[in-house]
Design a protein around this motif. Structure first.
Motif, PDB file in Angstrom:
ATOM      1  N   GLN A 101     -79.276 -13.010 -84.346  1.00 41.26           N
ATOM      2  CA  GLN A 101     -78.786 -12.196 -85.449  1.00 41.26           C
ATOM      3  C   GLN A 101     -78.033 -10.999 -84.864  1.00 41.26           C
ATOM      4  O   GLN A 101     -78.647 -10.094 -84.294  1.00 41.26           O
ATOM      5  CB  GLN A 101     -79.951 -11.726 -86.333  1.00 41.26           C
ATOM      6  CG  GLN A 101     -80.721 -12.869 -86.983  1.00 41.26           C
ATOM      7  CD  GLN A 101     -81.677 -12.393 -88.062  1.00 41.26           C
ATOM      8  OE1 GLN A 101     -81.378 -11.451 -88.799  1.00 41.26           O
ATOM      9  NE2 GLN A 101     -82.822 -13.036 -88.169  1.00 41.26           N
ATOM     10  N   ARG A 102     -76.735 -11.017 -85.012  1.00 41.54           N
ATOM     11  CA  ARG A 102     -75.916 -10.003 -84.351  1.00 41.54           C
ATOM     12  C   ARG A 102     -76.150  -8.597 -84.910  1.00 41.54           C
ATOM     13  O   ARG A 102     -75.806  -7.605 -84.268  1.00 41.54           O
ATOM     14  CB  ARG A 102     -74.436 -10.358 -84.499  1.00 41.54           C
ATOM     15  CG  ARG A 102     -73.929 -10.402 -85.939  1.00 41.54           C
ATOM     16  CD  ARG A 102     -72.465 -10.793 -86.006  1.00 41.54           C
ATOM     17  NE  ARG A 102     -71.952 -10.843 -87.351  1.00 41.54           N
ATOM     18  CZ  ARG A 102     -71.520  -9.791 -88.028  1.00 41.54           C
ATOM     19  NH1 ARG A 102     -71.555  -8.589 -87.465  1.00 41.54           N
ATOM     20  NH2 ARG A 102     -71.057  -9.921 -89.259  1.00 41.54           N
ATOM     21  N   ARG A 103     -76.777  -8.492 -86.081  1.00 42.74           N
ATOM     22  CA  ARG A 103     -77.034  -7.180 -86.673  1.00 42.74           C
ATOM     23  C   ARG A 103     -78.428  -6.661 -86.342  1.00 42.74           C
ATOM     24  O   ARG A 103     -78.854  -5.652 -86.879  1.00 42.74           O
ATOM     25  CB  ARG A 103     -76.836  -7.255 -88.190  1.00 42.74           C
ATOM     26  CG  ARG A 103     -75.407  -7.556 -88.616  1.00 42.74           C
ATOM     27  CD  ARG A 103     -75.267  -7.744 -90.115  1.00 42.74           C
ATOM     28  NE  ARG A 103     -75.821  -9.015 -90.557  1.00 42.74           N
ATOM     29  CZ  ARG A 103     -76.899  -9.139 -91.313  1.00 42.74           C
ATOM     30  NH1 ARG A 103     -77.530  -8.061 -91.737  1.00 42.74           N
ATOM     31  NH2 ARG A 103     -77.342 -10.319 -91.674  1.00 42.74           N
ATOM     32  N   ALA A 104     -79.144  -7.379 -85.467  1.00 48.07           N
ATOM     33  CA  ALA A 104     -80.518  -6.987 -85.125  1.00 48.07           C
ATOM     34  C   ALA A 104     -80.559  -6.246 -83.796  1.00 48.07           C
ATOM     35  O   ALA A 104     -79.864  -6.610 -82.848  1.00 48.07           O
ATOM     36  CB  ALA A 104     -81.406  -8.230 -85.057  1.00 48.07           C
ATOM     37  N   ARG A 105     -81.387  -5.193 -83.728  1.00 45.84           N
ATOM     38  CA  ARG A 105     -81.561  -4.457 -82.476  1.00 45.84           C
ATOM     39  C   ARG A 105     -82.974  -3.883 -82.415  1.00 45.84           C
ATOM     40  O   ARG A 105     -83.546  -3.488 -83.423  1.00 45.84           O
ATOM     41  CB  ARG A 105     -80.533  -3.329 -82.346  1.00 45.84           C
ATOM     42  CG  ARG A 105     -80.626  -2.266 -83.429  1.00 45.84           C
ATOM     43  CD  ARG A 105     -79.487  -1.280 -83.355  1.00 45.84           C
ATOM     44  NE  ARG A 105     -79.585  -0.263 -84.406  1.00 45.84           N
ATOM     45  CZ  ARG A 105     -80.208   0.893 -84.263  1.00 45.84           C
ATOM     46  NH1 ARG A 105     -80.778   1.200 -83.097  1.00 45.84           N
ATOM     47  NH2 ARG A 105     -80.271   1.775 -85.245  1.00 45.84           N
ATOM     48  N   VAL A 106     -83.533  -3.882 -81.225  1.00 47.39           N
ATOM     49  CA  VAL A 106     -84.864  -3.316 -81.020  1.00 47.39           C
ATOM     50  C   VAL A 106     -84.765  -1.795 -81.083  1.00 47.39           C
ATOM     51  O   VAL A 106     -83.925  -1.189 -80.411  1.00 47.39           O
ATOM     52  CB  VAL A 106     -85.449  -3.758 -79.666  1.00 47.39           C
ATOM     53  CG1 VAL A 106     -86.769  -3.052 -79.397  1.00 47.39           C
ATOM     54  CG2 VAL A 106     -85.654  -5.270 -79.643  1.00 47.39           C
ATOM     55  N   VAL A 107     -85.631  -1.172 -81.883  1.00 48.54           N
ATOM     56  CA  VAL A 107     -85.569   0.284 -82.051  1.00 48.54           C
ATOM     57  C   VAL A 107     -86.826   0.988 -81.547  1.00 48.54           C
ATOM     58  O   VAL A 107     -86.858   2.219 -81.457  1.00 48.54           O
ATOM     59  CB  VAL A 107     -85.323   0.657 -83.533  1.00 48.54           C
ATOM     60  CG1 VAL A 107     -83.935   0.223 -83.975  1.00 48.54           C
ATOM     61  CG2 VAL A 107     -86.403   0.044 -84.444  1.00 48.54           C
ATOM     62  N   GLY A 108     -87.875   0.245 -81.222  1.00 47.24           N
ATOM     63  CA  GLY A 108     -89.074   0.903 -80.719  1.00 47.24           C
ATOM     64  C   GLY A 108     -90.256  -0.034 -80.642  1.00 47.24           C
ATOM     65  O   GLY A 108     -90.160  -1.234 -80.959  1.00 47.24           O
ATOM     66  N   GLU A 109     -91.392   0.509 -80.207  1.00 46.50           N
ATOM     67  CA  GLU A 109     -92.644  -0.234 -80.129  1.00 46.50           C
ATOM     68  C   GLU A 109     -93.775   0.666 -80.632  1.00 46.50           C
ATOM     69  O   GLU A 109     -93.747   1.880 -80.409  1.00 46.50           O
ATOM     70  CB  GLU A 109     -92.930  -0.683 -78.695  1.00 46.50           C
ATOM     71  CG  GLU A 109     -91.900  -1.656 -78.138  1.00 46.50           C
ATOM     72  CD  GLU A 109     -92.228  -2.088 -76.723  1.00 46.50           C
ATOM     73  OE1 GLU A 109     -93.418  -2.024 -76.343  1.00 46.50           O
ATOM     74  OE2 GLU A 109     -91.315  -2.483 -75.981  1.00 46.50           O
ATOM     75  N   ILE A 138     -87.878  -4.105 -84.878  1.00 46.48           N
ATOM     76  CA  ILE A 138     -86.487  -4.552 -84.882  1.00 46.48           C
ATOM     77  C   ILE A 138     -85.830  -4.109 -86.186  1.00 46.48           C
ATOM     78  O   ILE A 138     -86.343  -4.393 -87.272  1.00 46.48           O
ATOM     79  CB  ILE A 138     -86.385  -6.080 -84.756  1.00 46.48           C
ATOM     80  CG1 ILE A 138     -87.132  -6.569 -83.510  1.00 46.48           C
ATOM     81  CG2 ILE A 138     -84.929  -6.532 -84.719  1.00 46.48           C
ATOM     82  CD1 ILE A 138     -87.252  -8.067 -83.439  1.00 46.48           C
ATOM     83  N   SER A 139     -84.717  -3.406 -86.079  1.00 43.18           N
ATOM     84  CA  SER A 139     -83.943  -3.007 -87.257  1.00 43.18           C
ATOM     85  C   SER A 139     -82.798  -3.998 -87.438  1.00 43.18           C
ATOM     86  O   SER A 139     -82.060  -4.285 -86.497  1.00 43.18           O
ATOM     87  CB  SER A 139     -83.397  -1.588 -87.084  1.00 43.18           C
ATOM     88  OG  SER A 139     -82.633  -1.207 -88.221  1.00 43.18           O
ATOM     89  N   ILE A 140     -82.650  -4.518 -88.655  1.00 43.74           N
ATOM     90  CA  ILE A 140     -81.605  -5.492 -88.952  1.00 43.74           C
ATOM     91  C   ILE A 140     -80.722  -4.928 -90.055  1.00 43.74           C
ATOM     92  O   ILE A 140     -81.156  -4.786 -91.203  1.00 43.74           O
ATOM     93  CB  ILE A 140     -82.197  -6.845 -89.372  1.00 43.74           C
ATOM     94  CG1 ILE A 140     -83.153  -7.356 -88.284  1.00 43.74           C
ATOM     95  CG2 ILE A 140     -81.089  -7.861 -89.635  1.00 43.74           C
ATOM     96  CD1 ILE A 140     -83.860  -8.641 -88.644  1.00 43.74           C
ATOM     97  N   SER A 141     -79.501  -4.585 -89.701  1.00 43.32           N
ATOM     98  CA  SER A 141     -78.583  -3.982 -90.667  1.00 43.32           C
ATOM     99  C   SER A 141     -78.264  -4.953 -91.784  1.00 43.32           C
ATOM    100  O   SER A 141     -78.085  -6.153 -91.557  1.00 43.32           O
ATOM    101  CB  SER A 141     -77.295  -3.562 -89.957  1.00 43.32           C
ATOM    102  OG  SER A 141     -76.323  -3.127 -90.896  1.00 43.32           O
TER     103      SER A 141
END
Length: 232
Positions: free
Chosen positions: A97-105, A112-115
């Motif tokens: 998912q190109r709009r997904a990025r790890v933002v923390g633990e 994971i935040s997914i725009s």
């Protein structure tokens, strides 16, 4: 001759014993792997649904809580996966998912935040994909099934739309959901099995008492406060 025969028999017995021990060890390992306990979500998270991106998956959508407050975005949804950021579950989402990025633990969970911006662009087969609306609030509300046979507290998520209408998605403990669609004036426009379905009036009955919307959908009962709809 007897000595040679006895030596051969002892060697054969030793080989068979070694094979039996090895087989038993492998069986024990397999049993240990099969008894691995499922991940127990910490109480610090508000867990929504029964799997992301598919039912039964280990990752979950997350609502607002002390553990997620710093990671919520009104233009994104937040997903949590048990384990570190290099786990297979995290990689499967981030890499596909190109709009997904790890933002923390937090508390053993990778966030994971997914725009949700641009989610309605056309897909390769010509059909627009369903837009996943971000949840602007979450919590629990009274819910009931079977004419009072099952009364409990269900988790919910709220989506406030640009036209000022509101959708409340209720998550039953068994993983099923109920989406309730409200117009700008707070009137129930209809319900559906999920927020991505078209609302239908169906056998929905509504009334209000002391700022609480009492909603019946067949044998289901929900109590939704006005403050949930207004965001107060």
């Amino acid at each position: 001759m007897q000595r040679a025969t006895r030596s051969f028999a002892l060697a054969l017995y030793a080989a068979m014993a070694a094979m039996a021990f090895g087989s038993g060890g492998a069986s024990t390992s397999a049993q240990a792997a099969g008894t691995e306990k499922p991940f127990k979500w910490p109480a610090s998270f508000v867990v929504l649904g029964n799997g992301y991106p598919h039912p039964g998956d280990v990752c979950r959508r997350l609502g607002e809580s002390a553990a997620t407050a710093n990671y919520l975005d009104h233009m994104a949804m937040l997903v949590g996966c048990p384990g570190p950021r290099d786990s297979a579950a995290v990689r499967a989402i981030v890499e596909h998912q190109r709009r997904a990025r790890v933002v923390g633990e937090a508390d053993g969970v990778t966030l994971i935040s997914i725009s949700t911006e641009g989610a309605q662009t056309s897909s390769q087969n010509g059909h627009p994909p369903v837009k996943e609306s971000p949840l602007s609030a979450s919590g629990t509300l009274p819910c009931e099934r079977g004419n009072g046979q099952i009364r409990t507290m269900c988790k919910f998520g709220v989506v406030h739309h640009s036209d000022r209408s509101t959708t409340v998605v209720v998550y039953w403990p068994d993983g099923t959901t109920r989406a309730i669609f409200f117009a700008v004036n707070g009137r129930v426009m209809g319900t559906a099995a999920s927020a991505n379905d078209q609302p239908t009036p169906g056998d929905t009955l509504t009334s209000k008492h002391a700022g609480i919307n009492l909603i019946s959908v067949g044998n289901e009962r929900y109590e939704i406060e006005d403050t949930i709809l207004s965001g107060g």
